[in-house]
Design a protein around this motif. Structure first.
Motif, PDB file in Angstrom:
ATOM      1  N   UNK A 114       0.821  -1.213   0.000  1.00 58.52           N
ATOM      2  CA  UNK A 114       0.000   0.000   0.000  1.00 58.52           C
ATOM      3  C   UNK A 114       0.850   1.255   0.000  1.00 58.52           C
ATOM      4  N   UNK A 115       0.405   2.256  -0.736  1.00 58.12           N
ATOM      5  CA  UNK A 115       1.109   3.535  -0.735  1.00 58.12           C
ATOM      6  C   UNK A 115       0.165   4.631  -1.185  1.00 58.12           C
ATOM      7  N   UNK A 116       0.407   5.815  -0.688  1.00 60.42           N
ATOM      8  CA  UNK A 116      -0.344   6.985  -1.122  1.00 60.42           C
ATOM      9  C   UNK A 116       0.239   7.488  -2.449  1.00 60.42           C
ATOM     10  N   UNK A 117      -0.585   8.048  -3.304  1.00 62.18           N
ATOM     11  CA  UNK A 117      -0.037   8.597  -4.558  1.00 62.18           C
ATOM     12  C   UNK A 117       0.782   9.857  -4.289  1.00 62.18           C
ATOM     13  N   UNK A 118       1.756  10.086  -5.152  1.00 57.89           N
ATOM     14  CA  UNK A 118       2.520  11.320  -5.056  1.00 57.89           C
ATOM     15  C   UNK A 118       1.638  12.466  -5.547  1.00 57.89           C
ATOM     16  N   UNK A 119       1.533  13.507  -4.765  1.00 64.54           N
ATOM     17  CA  UNK A 119       0.681  14.616  -5.147  1.00 64.54           C
ATOM     18  C   UNK A 119       1.125  15.878  -4.423  1.00 64.54           C
ATOM     19  N   UNK A 120       0.796  16.991  -5.048  1.00 62.06           N
ATOM     20  CA  UNK A 120       0.999  18.287  -4.424  1.00 62.06           C
ATOM     21  C   UNK A 120      -0.361  18.804  -3.977  1.00 62.06           C
ATOM     22  N   UNK A 121      -0.473  19.090  -2.718  1.00 63.71           N
ATOM     23  CA  UNK A 121      -1.750  19.509  -2.147  1.00 63.71           C
ATOM     24  C   UNK A 121      -1.639  20.976  -1.760  1.00 63.71           C
ATOM     25  N   UNK A 122      -2.459  21.797  -2.382  1.00 65.05           N
ATOM     26  CA  UNK A 122      -2.457  23.220  -2.063  1.00 65.05           C
ATOM     27  C   UNK A 122      -3.032  23.450  -0.675  1.00 65.05           C
ATOM     28  N   UNK A 123      -2.573  24.484  -0.005  1.00 66.63           N
ATOM     29  CA  UNK A 123      -3.136  24.787   1.328  1.00 66.63           C
ATOM     30  C   UNK A 123      -4.641  25.016   1.237  1.00 66.63           C
ATOM     31  N   UNK A 124      -5.340  24.549   2.238  1.00 63.68           N
ATOM     32  CA  UNK A 124      -6.780  24.721   2.320  1.00 63.68           C
ATOM     33  C   UNK A 124      -7.061  25.995   3.119  1.00 63.68           C
ATOM     34  N   UNK A 125      -7.623  27.009   2.460  1.00 64.91           N
ATOM     35  CA  UNK A 125      -7.859  28.310   3.082  1.00 64.91           C
ATOM     36  C   UNK A 125      -9.342  28.425   3.381  1.00 64.91           C
ATOM     37  N   UNK A 126      -9.683  28.666   4.639  1.00 62.09           N
ATOM     38  CA  UNK A 126     -11.077  28.809   5.055  1.00 62.09           C
ATOM     39  C   UNK A 126     -11.187  29.997   5.996  1.00 62.09           C
TER      40      UNK A 126
END
Length: 1135
Positions: A114-126
């Motif tokens: 099992x592994x998570x995909x490589x990804x760039x996650x932008x900051x979540x602004x609320x």
């Protein structure tokens, strides 16, 4: 079916295949499994032949294993290196000329790592108050799987009513707060069965504080509007929840709503109460019911509510179950030619199962739960399969149908002896098999006249019961069985014994003058059975397969339940009796399989409900001839304790299993996959060491038993490895990728497998923090390392320190130890946001300004660029935010700031963050009030009075009624003119009654003369204690008042004064009233402000000054919550 087959084996030699062993699916192949074995064993005569299908297609398996002794071999072995290509659903077919039996489908799954995909996650602004959902989307893997939310530093994210993790692994925030700001929310998925933890890319959450729009800047309320709660999970109005009977029900409602307050969740079941097994977890958001039953299904409802309203959601819970037999699987049948055969597949389940019929493994076009064979012929004989399946599973039954005619065969032993006490009951057996079913009759003494009478009861199974036995019932009874194919008889011998000492008849007689009556009772004394007698040995097939028979002893009025056959032998265990076999109580024979080259003796004892009886006399010694061993050693272990050898060990045969003299073991080995002859060694002990092997090479090993009379069966081949050594090579091409201030991704080229020289354990990452980039001259050399198991080419390294110089190496390890380290790489971590400012104070409040002072953060994590100040105007009644502002304070050395432009007499809340180029850190919070100054007309009267330190109180007179005064007590040159007491008071108007202020305080209480005097006394007592310390050092007396020095203090001389000092605390608590506070950097701006406010501004006004120039100023405003802190340097003492 067992009863049928047991009888059938006595009738004919041939029998259709019957599955006796199969692997239960599904099979999950784990990464560290060397081999996977899929079993299929069947019995039958002729011996069955096997074939396999994979996903419905013919499949030829590798590495078939065959047990030549039992002639049953359908098992195959898959090796781990090519396991992925064998993923699928398998079915085994065992066939002979009488039919084909099949197994249930066996599913083999080979999960990937099992592994998570490589990804760039932008900051979540609320915005503050809005809901937040951080999605984990964990990868699939070998269960069980556990989800954790932690920071990069492996600190758990705190969960409560507002923040919680759902059953789907996502992290839910019902409403966002400023403290939720962080850049390192990490989801970790742990798979304990394969000892693996994987991490998702860190996620950042930015919570924007609430601010009024420009158009509504004058609005008095910038807080979020009151909002009816909603549901983050689940969506929609209704959810259907389907689960299996016996599973745990989990219903989850995660609300969203404002933080005043966070919505709460309630649960109910429509039309019924919640079961007693109900539990509420995750702060009431998760409802669980263990081991659900059908009665637990129905409609459930969750309600999320706060002060603004409520929202609800309905769950339609449906409890289903996989297929199961309603009573038992369909049974095998033996019937005659021309009869109708009904095979019924009675199965239940929810949803109702679909039934599939097969004949010898081939599909039948039958769409009902019953197969009917009308006017059955011998060619209808076959193995029929009924398979019932629904979405939750399947069940399968193999049904042997034999269509044939056969004369009766009586299975009960001829001349079986029975004994009964006079007046007792007895059952004589006559077990018969035949086709068509035979007719059975009982006759006595060869008369051929059927027995009749109300004391004789023939049973359907052929047995005859006699109740209240009489003496003349003794004799020989014939059981005759007949059908169209023939006739067969056996004789049973009955002995009706008279009343013994253990049985007595007792009669009770009751008489009167008119009548009498009696009742009779039979008292029977029970005992253990007598010992069997007349033991007889006869050979069946060979000298090592014998039949032992005996005559049962008296059962003493309690039927015998079983016989125990024991053996003794004088070669290995002389004088000891060992249990060999158990025989049912209605059977007086036993077939025994013996070992060779032993001198046996046998004895038998009987068991009834009372207990075991005494054993029989031992038989004469029975000698078995020597023979080759019957089996080979088991539990073979291959280990490599040293790099160039292989240690082989096994469980030896028991002494009685030797079967003859000269037992030894033939150890054979060769390299796996190499076409070379086996190397053989004969050993007597049960271990062997292969020396001078190549390090960590796979071998094939087999071990065979042999003695002077031959070898055992062909042994199974097992695989093992020679000894391990530490890895010989280091990983190459080390590369680092700095993900953020504390997280690093390191990658490398894995070492060649041949250089691992053992089972790959994983890789070790070693790193050293050399120094902080803020202080390169201070060498730290803090060493850390982490192990990452398994075959991999990268790893995520957490827990780094921001703005630091690091070196890093990688090494591979196996069970033997670590290999050499790779070439060193050097990298720097970037700046991070700083820690919290060490201290924040609010002091010297004026009508439109407040002085803020602070200490820099202890952990700057970079180069400070300045500070971010946010301040909010607070409604002191509702505690709501009325207005918000923020400003940037440049300059890393700035540690105080006078905030101007504030409203008088109002409560403010201050948030101060330290900043670097990476951003701003967490804020520290402080609250303070501004003051209100009221004047009479255009003049204000300020008075000042020096008080001798010997006084313990001071009375202030001459005050005006209904006037607000500020009373301040100053200590001259003690802690550089620090205020040690300050209070706002209001004098009473003559005749005016006391009123309570909005805060519930009596506003005119403080104008009483006695109150003012008491306060002054308390303050002066404190002053005396403080001054005593100062006098001892300076040997001074009263403080002189020098107007010129007060007006023009020497800043430089103040900074050089050795007696000045400043203390601060890292506590978040607000300063107590009367406590002192001075500037952190010695800045005298505050002191200048106080001096000007006290003297300069009013020197030319119409103020009233006394003889030494002191004054008491008149101020009007709210009572201050914190004391005023004065700057360092000389200044006036104000009272």
């Amino acid at each position: 079916m067992c009863d049928f087959m047991c009888m059938f084996l006595h009738i004919i030699v041939e029998q259709p295949p019957t599955i006796v062993t199969q692997t239960s699916g599904p099979i999950i192949a784990l990464p560290f499994d060397n081999v996977v074995t899929i079993r299929c064993e069947a019995k039958g005569n002729p011996p069955p032949e096997y074939r396999w299908t994979k996903d419905g297609q013919d499949f030829i398996p590798p590495h078939i294993t065959t047990n030549k002794r039992d002639l049953t071999g359908g098992t195959f072995v898959l090796h781990s290196k090519n396991l992925i290509q064998f993923q699928g659903k398998y079915r085994c077919y065992a066939s002979n000329k009488l039919g084909t039996a099949i197994t249930e489908e066996i599913e083999l799954s080979v999960p990937s790592v099992p592994k998570f995909p490589k990804e760039e996650i932008n900051p979540l602004v609320v915005k503050e108050g809005e809901p937040v959902v951080l999605k984990c989307n964990p990868p699939a893997g070998v269960p069980p799987r556990q989800i954790y939310w932690m920071s990069i530093g492996l600190q758990h994210i705190e969960q409560d009513e507002r923040v919680s993790m759902g059953t789907d692994g996502n992290l839910y925030f019902s409403n966002a707060l400023q403290k939720d700001n962080r850049p390192d929310y990490c989801c970790y998925a742990a798979f304990s069965k394969i000892r693996t933890i994987v991490q998702k890319t860190a996620m950042a959450v930015v919570v924007k504080s609430l601010k009024p729009d420009n158009e509504s800047a004058n609005s008095s309320d910038a807080s979020p509007p009151v909002r009816i709660p909603g549901l983050l999970l689940p969506s929609g109005v209704q959810t259907e929840k389907v689960l299996l009977k016996g599973e745990e029900l989990q219903l989850e409602c995660i609300p969203e709503g404002l933080y005043v307050p966070t919505p709460t969740v309630k649960w109910m079941k429509l039309g019924d109460k919640l079961p007693t097994r109900t539990k509420f977890l995750s702060f009431g958001k998760l409802l669980t019911i263990s081991a659900v039953e059908e009665r637990d299904q129905g409609k459930y409802k969750c309600i999320a509510e706060n002060s603004a309203g409520e929202v609800d959601h309905y769950f339609d819970v449906i409890v289903e179950e996989p297929p199961k037999w309603r009573t038992e699987p369909p049974q095998s049948q033996l019937t005659v030619t021309g009869s109708d055969v009904h095979i019924k597949c009675s199965v239940g389940g929810k949803p109702p199962p679909d039934i599939t019929w097969r004949r010898n493994g081939e599909f039948l076009r039958v769409f009902d739960d019953t197969v009917v064979l009308h006017n059955a012929r011998p060619e209808d004989s076959a193995v029929y399969q009924c398979e019932a399946s629904n979405s939750h599973g399947s069940v399968l039954a193999n049904v042997n149908i034999m269509i044939m005619n056969m004369p009766p065969l009586i299975l009960t032993r001829d001349y079986q002896e029975y004994a009964v006490i006079l007046g007792g009951d007895i059952v004589m057996n006559c077990s018969v098999f035949g086709s068509p079913p035979p007719n059975i009759l009982w006759a006595k003494n060869d008369t051929l006249k059927p027995i009749e009478g109300d004391r004789f009861f023939p049973f359907h199974n052929g047995s005859l019961q006699i109740i209240s036995a009489k003496k003349d019932d003794s004799g020989n009874y014939m059981c005759a069985a007949s059908n169209m194919e023939g006739k067969s008889t056996v004789t049973a011998v009955l002995d009706v014994k008279g009343i013994s000492s253990s049985t007595r008849i007792y009669t009770c007689i009751a008489r009167t003058s008119l009548d009498e009556d009696n009742a009779t009772a039979l008292l029977t004394v029970l005992d253990v059975p007598d010992a069997p007698r007349n033991l007889h040995i006869s050979e069946i097939k060979s000298p090592r397969n014998i039949s032992l028979s005996w005559i049962p002893g008296n059962d003493h009025n309690s039927s015998i339940t079983e016989f125990i056959v024991e053996y003794g032998e004088n070669k290995w265990h002389s004088g000891r009796w060992t249990e060999l076999q158990k025989v049912p109580g209605n059977q007086a024979t036993a077939e025994l399989a013996l070992y060779g080259h032993l001198n046996y003796q046998f004895r038998v004892y009987a068991v009834n409900a009372v207990g075991p009886g005494p054993p029989s006399e031992p038989t004469e010694t029975y000698k078995t001839p020597p023979a080759a061993p019957d089996r080979n050693p088991e539990n073979i272990k291959i280990q490599g304790h040293l790099p160039h050898q292989m240690d082989i060990s096994w469980e030896p045969l028991l002494p009685i299993e030797h079967n003859g003299p000269g037992l030894e073991y033939k150890v054979s080995y060769r390299k796996l996959g190499v076409e070379e002859p086996w190397k053989d060694h004969l050993v007597i002990r049960h271990s062997f060491v292969v020396r001078n092997t190549t390090t960590f090479v796979p071998y094939e090993i087999k071990i065979q038993s042999r003695n002077s009379h031959g070898s055992g069966p062909e042994p199974k081949v097992v695989t093992g490895y020679s000894g391990e050594d530490v890895p010989a090579a280091a990983p190459q091409d080390i590369a680092v990728e700095v993900i953020n201030t504390t997280l690093l991704r390191v990658s490398w080229t894995p070492v060649p497998p041949v250089t691992v020289r053992g089972h790959l354990g994983g890789y070790n990452v070693h790193w050293i923090r050399k120094w902080s980039l803020l202080n390169p001259n201070k060498i730290l050399n803090v060493r850390q390392s982490l192990s990452f198991p398994g075959k991999r080419n990268h790893a995520i390294v957490p827990g780094l320190e921001p703005f630091s110089k690091y070196t890093l190496t990688v090494s591979v390890f196996n069970k033997k130890g670590n290999g050499p380290r790779s070439d060193m790489v050097t990298f720097n971590t970037p700046e991070g946001v700083p820690g919290q400012v060490h201290m924040l104070s609010a002091s010297n409040a004026q009508e439109d300004s407040i002085l803020l002072g602070w200490a820099p953060p202890r952990e700057t994590n970079g180069i400070l660029t300045g500070y971010l100040l946010q301040y909010h105007l607070i409604n002191e009644t509702s505690l709501e935010v009325v207005d918000s502002q923020e400003m940037n304070i440049s300059g890393a050395d700035t540690t105080q700031w006078r905030l101007q432009g504030l409203e008088g007499g109002r409560l403010y809340q201050f948030h101060l963050c330290a900043c670097t180029r990476a951003g701003c850190g967490p804020p520290r919070t402080q609250e303070a009030n501004t003051i209100t100054t009221e004047r009479w007309g255009k003049t204000s009267v300020r008075k000042r009075k020096a008080v001798n330190t010997s006084q313990s109180f001071h009375i202030i007179d001459g005050l005006k009624p209904g006037t607000v005064y500020t009373v301040r007590l100053m200590a001259k040159r003690l802690l550089d003119n620090a205020s040690i007491f300050e209070e706002v008071i209001q004098t009473r108007v003559k005749g005016e009654r006391r009123e309570t202020s909005a805060k519930g305080q009596q506003t005119d209480f403080s104008t009483q003369g006695w109150f003012i005097g008491t306060m002054c006394a308390v303050a002066l007592l404190t002053l005396v204690a403080l001054m005593a310390c100062f006098v001892r050092r300076n040997k001074g007396g009263k403080y002189a008042v020098k107007e010129k020095e007060d007006l023009h203090p020497d800043v430089e001389s103040q900074g050089m004064n050795d007696d000045t000092f400043c203390e601060y605390s890292d506590s978040d608590e607000k300063p107590l009233k009367g406590s002192s506070m001075c500037s952190l950097n010695g800045n005298d701006a505050v002191g200048d402000s106080v001096s000007r406010d006290s003297l300069v501004d009013y020197a030319d006004g119409g103020g009233e000054f006394d003889e030494d120039g002191s004054f008491i100023g008149e101020y009007s405003g709210l009572k201050r919550r914190v004391s005023v802190s004065e700057p360092s340097g000389p200044g006036p003492v104000t009272a």
